[in-house]
Design an enzyme around this catalytic site. Structure first.
Site, PDB file in Angstrom:
ATOM      1  N   MET B  14      -2.710 -15.531  -0.093  1.00 25.86           N
ATOM      2  CA  MET B  14      -2.911 -14.561   1.003  1.00 25.86           C
ATOM      3  C   MET B  14      -2.467 -13.174   0.556  1.00 25.86           C
ATOM      4  O   MET B  14      -1.433 -12.674   0.963  1.00 25.86           O
ATOM      5  CB  MET B  14      -2.075 -15.030   2.204  1.00 25.86           C
ATOM      6  CG  MET B  14      -2.166 -14.118   3.403  1.00 25.86           C
ATOM      7  SD  MET B  14      -3.564 -14.434   4.432  1.00 25.86           S
ATOM      8  CE  MET B  14      -2.904 -15.759   5.443  1.00 25.86           C
ATOM      9  N   HIS B  15      -3.255 -12.526  -0.298  1.00 31.01           N
ATOM     10  CA  HIS B  15      -2.889 -11.169  -0.701  1.00 31.01           C
ATOM     11  C   HIS B  15      -3.546 -10.167   0.242  1.00 31.01           C
ATOM     12  O   HIS B  15      -4.127 -10.552   1.256  1.00 31.01           O
ATOM     13  CB  HIS B  15      -3.210 -10.922  -2.180  1.00 31.01           C
ATOM     14  CG  HIS B  15      -4.647 -11.085  -2.551  1.00 31.01           C
ATOM     15  ND1 HIS B  15      -5.461 -10.016  -2.796  1.00 31.01           N
ATOM     16  CD2 HIS B  15      -5.415 -12.190  -2.703  1.00 31.01           C
ATOM     17  CE1 HIS B  15      -6.673 -10.464  -3.105  1.00 31.01           C
ATOM     18  NE2 HIS B  15      -6.668 -11.770  -3.054  1.00 31.01           N
ATOM     19  N   ALA B  16      -3.407  -8.878  -0.079  1.00 32.20           N
ATOM     20  CA  ALA B  16      -3.805  -7.837   0.864  1.00 32.20           C
ATOM     21  C   ALA B  16      -5.228  -7.959   1.398  1.00 32.20           C
ATOM     22  O   ALA B  16      -5.461  -7.894   2.601  1.00 32.20           O
ATOM     23  CB  ALA B  16      -3.613  -6.458   0.219  1.00 32.20           C
TER      24      ALA B  16
END
Lengths: 160, 89
Positions: B14-16
């Protein structure tokens, strides 16, 4: 009532050249999908908090830092484009989640040369990811000094 | 209340960008959308909150949706997760 009239500024998270969001070489940032803000092409690998607040998270890959300000603004500092792929290589966090930082406090160091060698842009994105809370944003682009020059100023809305 | 689970397929977790896509999609609904990952819980409409889950590839996300449009929100969010969110950005 002065409420809602307060002006807030985000300053340069590093020394370099600030650019409009639309010039960040990544469609998600450039298109404004993640929020309002600006980019900085860093000339040095030291990064600071563009605004004061609580560090809400430091990404697993150490390339992205989030700050929740006292006014309830969500601010993301994302170092480089697609740098999540480096899995932390080249990044040294100087803060941890839960810590309180002031504008200009060091948050991370990054090896810009290494990022470039991996073929990734080093452009830093500074974004307000809840832009419904701000209005009348103004920008001042050009040569900027880390933690010293304000790049984006705006007023807080009454929402939220 | 409606709920579903989805396991993250994005190799970078769950990155940017995925957090932003999910928050933007979730904002269209009136219903309250909570996302749980293990012991952590966050507001599904806040990019920063989603990022602070620190969810990596293979993490199971548990969505709990409640509000007037919960039925539609649950169905559409689940479809969004499975069909477009974690794939070929």
């Amino acid at each position: 009532m002065l409420f809602g009239k307060k002006t807030v500024s985000l300053c340069a998270p590093c020394t370099g050249m600030s650019v409009p969001l639309s010039e960040i070489p990544d469609e998600a940032f450039a298109g404004g999908m993640l929020g309002d803000g600006f980019g900085v092409e860093p000339s040095e690998g030291h990064f600071c908090a563009p605004v004061g607040g609580h560090v809400e998270s430091v990404a697993e890959a150490k390339h992205a830092y989030t700050i929740l300000t006292d006014e309830g603004l969500d601010v993301l500092v994302h170092i480089g484009v697609d740098t999540v792929r480096l899995n932390g290589e080249g990044f040294v966090p100087r803060v941890s989640a839960g810590q309180y930082v002031k504008t200009g406090d060091v948050i991370a160091d990054a090896d810009l040369e290494l990022i470039r060698k991996k073929g990734l842009p080093t452009t830093v994105a500074v974004l307000v990811t809840n832009p419904e809370k701000i209005e009348n944003a103004e920008y001042r682009h050009g040569s900027v000094a880390c933690g010293r020059d304000a790049v984006m100023s705006f007023r807080l809305t009454r929402k939220g | 209340m409606k709920e579903f689970t989805y396991t993250i397929e994005d190799p970078n977790g769950m990155h940017a960008r995925p957090a932003g896509k999910l928050a933007t999609y979730a904002k269209q609904f009136d219903a309250d959308i909570r996302v749980h990952a293990g012991e952590k819980e966050s507001d599904g409409k806040r990019l920063l909150a989603l990022m602070s889950l620190g969810a990596t590839c293979g993490t199971e996300l548990h969505f709990i949706i409640s509000g007037s449009d919960e039925e539609a929100a649950c169905e559409q969010l689940e479809r969004f997760c499975r069909e477009s969110w974690g794939r070929g950005e």
